[in-house]
Motif scaffolding. Sequence first.
Motif, PDB file in Angstrom:
ATOM      1  N   PHE A   1      14.032  -5.678 -17.860  1.00 31.05           N
ATOM      2  CA  PHE A   1      13.516  -5.856 -19.265  1.00 31.05           C
ATOM      3  C   PHE A   1      14.464  -5.388 -20.086  1.00 31.05           C
ATOM      4  CE2 PHE A   1       9.962  -4.856 -16.076  1.00 31.05           C
ATOM      5  CZ  PHE A   1       8.886  -5.748 -16.817  1.00 31.05           C
ATOM      6  N   VAL A   2      14.326  -6.186 -21.236  1.00 30.49           N
ATOM      7  CA  VAL A   2      15.468  -5.837 -22.388  1.00 30.49           C
ATOM      8  C   VAL A   2      14.677  -5.718 -23.747  1.00 30.49           C
ATOM      9  CG1 VAL A   2      17.540  -6.522 -23.423  1.00 30.49           C
ATOM     10  CG2 VAL A   2      17.247  -6.787 -21.145  1.00 30.49           C
ATOM     11  N   LEU A   3      14.907  -4.621 -24.513  1.00 29.53           N
ATOM     12  CA  LEU A   3      14.515  -4.828 -25.946  1.00 29.53           C
ATOM     13  C   LEU A   3      15.553  -4.606 -26.721  1.00 29.53           C
ATOM     14  CD1 LEU A   3      12.049  -4.552 -27.983  1.00 29.53           C
ATOM     15  CD2 LEU A   3      11.933  -2.372 -27.547  1.00 29.53           C
ATOM     16  N   ARG A   4      16.037  -5.470 -27.563  1.00 24.21           N
ATOM     17  CA  ARG A   4      17.002  -5.228 -28.385  1.00 24.21           C
ATOM     18  C   ARG A   4      16.425  -4.501 -29.955  1.00 24.21           C
ATOM     19  NH1 ARG A   4      20.961  -7.342 -25.900  1.00 24.21           N
ATOM     20  NH2 ARG A   4      20.796  -9.256 -24.726  1.00 24.21           N
ATOM     21  N   GLN A   5      16.653  -3.377 -29.785  1.00 22.04           N
ATOM     22  CA  GLN A   5      16.308  -2.294 -30.709  1.00 22.04           C
ATOM     23  C   GLN A   5      17.358  -1.093 -30.934  1.00 22.04           C
ATOM     24  OE1 GLN A   5      14.659  -1.537 -33.697  1.00 22.04           O
ATOM     25  NE2 GLN A   5      12.664  -2.470 -32.762  1.00 22.04           N
ATOM     26  N   SER A   6      17.925  -1.314 -32.188  1.00 20.59           N
ATOM     27  CA  SER A   6      18.772  -0.136 -32.502  1.00 20.59           C
ATOM     28  C   SER A   6      18.321   0.668 -33.653  1.00 20.59           C
ATOM     29  CB  SER A   6      20.243  -0.856 -32.694  1.00 20.59           C
ATOM     30  OG  SER A   6      20.213  -1.490 -33.626  1.00 20.59           O
ATOM     31  N   ALA A   7      17.196   0.564 -34.057  1.00 21.51           N
ATOM     32  CA  ALA A   7      16.913   1.433 -35.040  1.00 21.51           C
ATOM     33  C   ALA A   7      16.816   2.974 -34.608  1.00 21.51           C
ATOM     34  CB  ALA A   7      15.407   0.986 -35.535  1.00 21.51           C
ATOM     35  N   PRO A   8      17.288   3.784 -35.655  1.00 24.51           N
ATOM     36  CA  PRO A   8      17.536   5.320 -35.267  1.00 24.51           C
ATOM     37  C   PRO A   8      16.047   5.928 -34.900  1.00 24.51           C
ATOM     38  CG  PRO A   8      17.983   4.884 -37.442  1.00 24.51           C
ATOM     39  CD  PRO A   8      17.953   3.323 -36.922  1.00 24.51           C
ATOM     40  N   GLU A   9      15.046   5.512 -35.482  1.00 23.69           N
ATOM     41  CA  GLU A   9      13.630   5.974 -35.332  1.00 23.69           C
ATOM     42  C   GLU A   9      13.195   5.921 -34.122  1.00 23.69           C
ATOM     43  OE1 GLU A   9      14.242   3.865 -37.670  1.00 23.69           O
ATOM     44  OE2 GLU A   9      12.975   2.061 -37.298  1.00 23.69           O
TER      45      GLU A   9
ATOM     46  N   PRO B   1       9.346  -9.126 -28.050  1.00 20.28           N
ATOM     47  CA  PRO B   1       9.578 -10.116 -28.864  1.00 20.28           C
ATOM     48  C   PRO B   1      10.476 -11.487 -28.367  1.00 20.28           C
ATOM     49  CG  PRO B   1      11.071  -8.202 -29.321  1.00 20.28           C
ATOM     50  CD  PRO B   1       9.943  -7.651 -28.329  1.00 20.28           C
ATOM     51  N   GLY B   2      10.808 -11.092 -26.940  1.00 24.40           N
ATOM     52  CA  GLY B   2      11.744 -12.107 -26.539  1.00 24.40           C
ATOM     53  C   GLY B   2      10.870 -12.670 -25.542  1.00 24.40           C
ATOM     54  N   ALA B   3       9.699 -12.423 -25.182  1.00 20.09           N
ATOM     55  CA  ALA B   3       8.738 -12.921 -24.201  1.00 20.09           C
ATOM     56  C   ALA B   3       8.312 -14.465 -24.731  1.00 20.09           C
ATOM     57  CB  ALA B   3       7.422 -12.320 -23.903  1.00 20.09           C
ATOM     58  N   ALA B   4       8.275 -15.544 -23.811  1.00 23.48           N
ATOM     59  CA  ALA B   4       8.030 -16.720 -23.963  1.00 23.48           C
ATOM     60  C   ALA B   4       6.429 -17.077 -24.261  1.00 23.48           C
ATOM     61  CB  ALA B   4       8.542 -17.687 -22.942  1.00 23.48           C
ATOM     62  N   LEU B   5       5.899 -16.194 -23.478  1.00 24.61           N
ATOM     63  CA  LEU B   5       4.250 -16.417 -23.552  1.00 24.61           C
ATOM     64  C   LEU B   5       3.645 -14.902 -23.779  1.00 24.61           C
ATOM     65  CD1 LEU B   5       1.828 -18.318 -23.010  1.00 24.61           C
ATOM     66  CD2 LEU B   5       2.162 -17.610 -20.594  1.00 24.61           C
TER      67      LEU B   5
END
Length: 193
Positions: A103-111, A166-170
């Motif tokens: 599982f990958v979540l591209r998220q670099s927000a400091p919060e 957000p990267g899921a196709a379905l």
Amino acid sequence: MTDEMQTLLDRRLREAIRHLPEKEPPPDFTARVMTELEPRPASAWARFRMWLSRPIRITVTPARLAPVLVCTVAALLVGGWFGMRSTPHTAPSMHAATLPVTFVLRQSAPEVRSVAVIGSFNDWNADGYEMLYDASGKAWVLRAQLPPGDHEYVFLVNGDRVMPDPGAALTRNDGFGNRNSVLFVNPTNGQTL
């Protein structure tokens, strides 16, 4: 034989028995009788049942309890040491026939302080499914083992906010107005995120 004759015969027989000479019993007569009256040893099953039904008295003293506590603490330390050596960002395997999934979540927000994956494969429980932040890829990552099939999941951000991948196709409606991401895992194609 008439009744009178029978009565007379019984009376004579009783008189003859009364006048018989008395004979002394042998000297070991009492011992032999008592030997015959001794109880037989109980069977193994009967002794086992008696042992189970007998009250057991357990006395606990600090001197007796200390080795047990030392062994328990040692076992916990060894178990903790082996637990720490396992890869922390790998979720536990659920079944023997599982396949690797990342599982990958591209998220670099400091919060964003923590991210976990919750879904149908872990009963929507984040324990053991916490993601690690990969600074070089600026993404939250979790490697897990999942059984084949389709699974619904979402990301749990900071322990209180859910978001679909957000990267899921379905995605699929969860019946409460939210969307769950859908993951298909099959042995031939591995994973589909």
